[in-house]
Motif scaffolding. Sequence first.
Motif, PDB file in Angstrom:
ATOM      1  N   GLY B  35       0.846  -1.177   0.000  1.00 51.96           N
ATOM      2  CA  GLY B  35       0.000   0.000   0.000  1.00 51.96           C
ATOM      3  C   GLY B  35       0.879   1.223   0.000  1.00 51.96           C
ATOM      4  O   GLY B  35       1.979   1.187  -0.543  1.00 51.96           O
ATOM      5  N   VAL B  36       0.386   2.292   0.605  1.00 50.73           N
ATOM      6  CA  VAL B  36       1.158   3.523   0.542  1.00 50.73           C
ATOM      7  C   VAL B  36       1.893   3.796   1.854  1.00 50.73           C
ATOM      8  O   VAL B  36       1.727   4.824   2.463  1.00 50.73           O
ATOM      9  CB  VAL B  36       0.260   4.709   0.152  1.00 50.73           C
ATOM     10  CG1 VAL B  36       0.006   4.696  -1.326  1.00 50.73           C
ATOM     11  CG2 VAL B  36      -1.035   4.669   0.911  1.00 50.73           C
ATOM     12  N   GLY B  56      -0.280   8.171   6.643  1.00 53.49           N
ATOM     13  CA  GLY B  56      -1.307   9.191   6.434  1.00 53.49           C
ATOM     14  C   GLY B  56      -1.642   9.409   4.971  1.00 53.49           C
ATOM     15  O   GLY B  56      -2.513  10.205   4.654  1.00 53.49           O
ATOM     16  N   TYR B  57      -0.995   8.696   4.065  1.00 53.82           N
ATOM     17  CA  TYR B  57      -1.267   8.899   2.635  1.00 53.82           C
ATOM     18  C   TYR B  57      -2.659   8.426   2.240  1.00 53.82           C
ATOM     19  O   TYR B  57      -3.170   8.780   1.194  1.00 53.82           O
ATOM     20  CB  TYR B  57      -0.216   8.175   1.787  1.00 53.82           C
ATOM     21  CG  TYR B  57       1.135   8.817   1.867  1.00 53.82           C
ATOM     22  CD1 TYR B  57       1.466   9.897   1.052  1.00 53.82           C
ATOM     23  CD2 TYR B  57       2.076   8.385   2.786  1.00 53.82           C
ATOM     24  CE1 TYR B  57       2.692  10.507   1.143  1.00 53.82           C
ATOM     25  CE2 TYR B  57       3.312   8.999   2.881  1.00 53.82           C
ATOM     26  CZ  TYR B  57       3.608  10.062   2.056  1.00 53.82           C
ATOM     27  OH  TYR B  57       4.826  10.674   2.158  1.00 53.82           O
ATOM     28  N   LEU B  58      -3.255   7.580   3.081  1.00 50.58           N
ATOM     29  CA  LEU B  58      -4.576   7.046   2.774  1.00 50.58           C
ATOM     30  C   LEU B  58      -5.624   7.579   3.741  1.00 50.58           C
ATOM     31  O   LEU B  58      -6.708   7.042   3.849  1.00 50.58           O
ATOM     32  CB  LEU B  58      -4.526   5.517   2.859  1.00 50.58           C
ATOM     33  CG  LEU B  58      -5.241   4.722   1.777  1.00 50.58           C
ATOM     34  CD1 LEU B  58      -4.653   5.021   0.429  1.00 50.58           C
ATOM     35  CD2 LEU B  58      -5.111   3.244   2.059  1.00 50.58           C
ATOM     36  N   HIS B  59      -5.273   8.653   4.454  1.00 50.56           N
ATOM     37  CA  HIS B  59      -6.192   9.175   5.459  1.00 50.56           C
ATOM     38  C   HIS B  59      -7.427   9.761   4.782  1.00 50.56           C
ATOM     39  O   HIS B  59      -7.324  10.637   3.944  1.00 50.56           O
ATOM     40  CB  HIS B  59      -5.489  10.239   6.296  1.00 50.56           C
ATOM     41  CG  HIS B  59      -6.364  10.843   7.351  1.00 50.56           C
ATOM     42  ND1 HIS B  59      -6.939  10.088   8.337  1.00 50.56           N
ATOM     43  CD2 HIS B  59      -6.781  12.101   7.569  1.00 50.56           C
ATOM     44  CE1 HIS B  59      -7.661  10.862   9.113  1.00 50.56           C
ATOM     45  NE2 HIS B  59      -7.586  12.093   8.670  1.00 50.56           N
ATOM     46  N   ILE B 396       4.151  -8.503   9.737  1.00 52.18           N
ATOM     47  CA  ILE B 396       3.145  -7.900  10.615  1.00 52.18           C
ATOM     48  C   ILE B 396       1.836  -7.678   9.860  1.00 52.18           C
ATOM     49  O   ILE B 396       0.874  -7.219  10.440  1.00 52.18           O
ATOM     50  CB  ILE B 396       3.615  -6.599  11.303  1.00 52.18           C
ATOM     51  CG1 ILE B 396       4.052  -5.556  10.294  1.00 52.18           C
ATOM     52  CG2 ILE B 396       4.689  -6.871  12.317  1.00 52.18           C
ATOM     53  CD1 ILE B 396       4.318  -4.219  10.922  1.00 52.18           C
ATOM     54  N   ASP B 397       1.800  -8.021   8.573  1.00 47.78           N
ATOM     55  CA  ASP B 397       0.544  -8.070   7.825  1.00 47.78           C
ATOM     56  C   ASP B 397      -0.188  -6.734   7.863  1.00 47.78           C
ATOM     57  O   ASP B 397      -1.293  -6.630   8.385  1.00 47.78           O
ATOM     58  CB  ASP B 397      -0.335  -9.188   8.419  1.00 47.78           C
ATOM     59  CG  ASP B 397      -1.560  -9.468   7.560  1.00 47.78           C
ATOM     60  OD1 ASP B 397      -1.581  -8.997   6.425  1.00 47.78           O
ATOM     61  OD2 ASP B 397      -2.472 -10.138   8.054  1.00 47.78           O
ATOM     62  N   ILE B 398       0.441  -5.689   7.341  1.00 44.30           N
ATOM     63  CA  ILE B 398      -0.185  -4.379   7.450  1.00 44.30           C
ATOM     64  C   ILE B 398      -1.198  -4.152   6.342  1.00 44.30           C
ATOM     65  O   ILE B 398      -1.061  -4.659   5.234  1.00 44.30           O
ATOM     66  CB  ILE B 398       0.852  -3.235   7.425  1.00 44.30           C
ATOM     67  CG1 ILE B 398       1.751  -3.360   6.213  1.00 44.30           C
ATOM     68  CG2 ILE B 398       1.639  -3.208   8.706  1.00 44.30           C
ATOM     69  CD1 ILE B 398       2.599  -2.166   5.996  1.00 44.30           C
ATOM     70  N   VAL B 399      -2.218  -3.374   6.667  1.00 43.15           N
ATOM     71  CA  VAL B 399      -3.173  -2.878   5.686  1.00 43.15           C
ATOM     72  C   VAL B 399      -3.239  -1.379   5.912  1.00 43.15           C
ATOM     73  O   VAL B 399      -3.598  -0.914   6.985  1.00 43.15           O
ATOM     74  CB  VAL B 399      -4.555  -3.528   5.872  1.00 43.15           C
ATOM     75  CG1 VAL B 399      -5.602  -2.764   5.102  1.00 43.15           C
ATOM     76  CG2 VAL B 399      -4.525  -4.957   5.403  1.00 43.15           C
ATOM     77  N   LEU B 400      -2.834  -0.616   4.907  1.00 40.33           N
ATOM     78  CA  LEU B 400      -2.717   0.824   5.121  1.00 40.33           C
ATOM     79  C   LEU B 400      -4.061   1.496   5.319  1.00 40.33           C
ATOM     80  O   LEU B 400      -4.158   2.509   5.975  1.00 40.33           O
ATOM     81  CB  LEU B 400      -1.967   1.464   3.955  1.00 40.33           C
ATOM     82  CG  LEU B 400      -0.471   1.618   4.129  1.00 40.33           C
ATOM     83  CD1 LEU B 400      -0.182   2.548   5.284  1.00 40.33           C
ATOM     84  CD2 LEU B 400       0.250   0.319   4.387  1.00 40.33           C
TER      85      LEU B 400
END
Lengths: 169, 405
Positions: B35-36, B56-59, B396-400
Amino acid sequence: MFRMTITPTLLGKAEVLEGMQDHPAIRAILAWKPEALQDAKFDRGELTLTIAPEEIRAACFTVQTTGYNFFEDLTAVDWHPATPRFQLSYHLLSHPYKERIRLRVMLDDADPSVDSITPVWPAANFYEREVFDLFGIRFHEHPDLRRILMPDDWEGYPLRKDYPVEGYR
Amino acid sequence: MSDRPGTPVLELPVAQSPGDHMILNMGPQHPSTHGVLRLVLEIDGEIIQSVRPEIGYLHTGIEKTCEAKFYQQVVPLTDRIDYLSPMANNLCYCLAVERLLGLEIPPRAQWMRVLLVELTRLNSHLVWLGTHAMDIGALTVFLYTFREREEILRLFEDISGQRMMGSYIRIGGLPMEPPLDFFDRTRTFIHSFPEKIDEYSNLLTGNPIFINRLKGVGYLSAKDAIALGVTGPPLRASSVDFDLRRDMPYSSYEKFQFNVPTSTVGDTWARYEVRLAEMRESVKIVQQALDGMPAGALRAHAPKIILPDREKMKTEMEALIHHFKIVTEGFPVPAGEVYQGIESPRGQMGYYVVSDGTAKPYRVHMRNPTFASLQAIETMSKGRLIADLVAVIGSIDIVLGEIDR
């Protein structure tokens, strides 16, 4: 109309202190500094302890040593135009007791600021930055207090109630 | 907004050198940051000295939007927080509002919710496994995991009409009965799923490249994991045996028998093993939910809160009035505050809902597991190679979407 799940509600410090005197967090805070506990509430199965703003770091440290070892969440609520305006809610989890408590701090509109709890839980770092970013509440001695979600040059604090949901500011 | 002084300038990786270190910018458009995510690295040669996540790019300001919607209108917003586990977000929000309302949910709805959330966990772990392996260079697994994920999405499409953002878990229960063949199809899928896990395991567990890239990489001690707010599989891989489903059960999880996989090793490999074992446990839970699914209603009896059946609206005046009232005015929720935590596929998710007694939430805050876990990236990758950072991000399997909200 519909069935209400019955949970006893205890409102106010005196009622909670009488009804839940064996609760580990209450015992620890009373043993440490009874006057730091301003108010208390037990509602919908959740214990809320209102702590004096200047004592929050020490209070976190106190409950951490009693078994509330995990910092789960920190956020704010803007009660504009009521005073005190800002409410900070710290949600702390205990792995041994399998239970959560909420520490609450009320802050005034003028220069809302409070001690950072990052010395107690480094995990609070991002959460305090988020509250700073969206509510404009400052945290003393925070290692890196910058905006986190909004752009660095953003003006205003979007989650305050006097900030519009849409349209121009 | 037009009066803002200039457009924000992206801090580019300027070759400024504190000592002999170089600052390197990784992301926000980088294929292995899921993601970003933008990471500002301080490196000494190939060795990472510090990592600073810039998010914060997807805020999108979902928390602010929630304050302007009725309680029932927030449900579709919670879907959009995390595209891999929309049902977990639905469930967490609905449980919080139901506790504010004091609503009791019928057993069938609770079991259905468990079934759906566990399918969501499988869905999320499948995407994690595929992309994690792909980051490491094992491209094949991705195709296999997406084959099974497709079947789960088809099941979701059957019940809700949408593959991903179903909003199928609503305040007060579930909107409607699933189609007749839903249970049979789920049973067939779940029956063959353990073999599929063996298949992934065959491709990865003995793969020397995969082992070398993961074993001993990204170590996180139990003390650091707790201090940095890490939850879910990474926490359990660091030998902390805590799972909200077992330890603080919600939605009748206390009626299910399952193990909580843990590991004492604490590295990226341990997180891989824990998630793989979790998938096997989820299969067990889905199996139990299918076998013991109680009969009865899928919605609580609360006509002023839950939309009536379409049929009733055509025959009963009261139903029509309630429908009109709910859609145009919402329903008031008693004042109070509730923090509801659930074990999402990525860790402990929490919804903090504050009501002032009106039909719109006064404040909705989401505690998303990977927002906190992101803080542990530096501890896990300090002193390691940049290539190891890619393994750590995957582990850690992040999802933005859920980090930035």
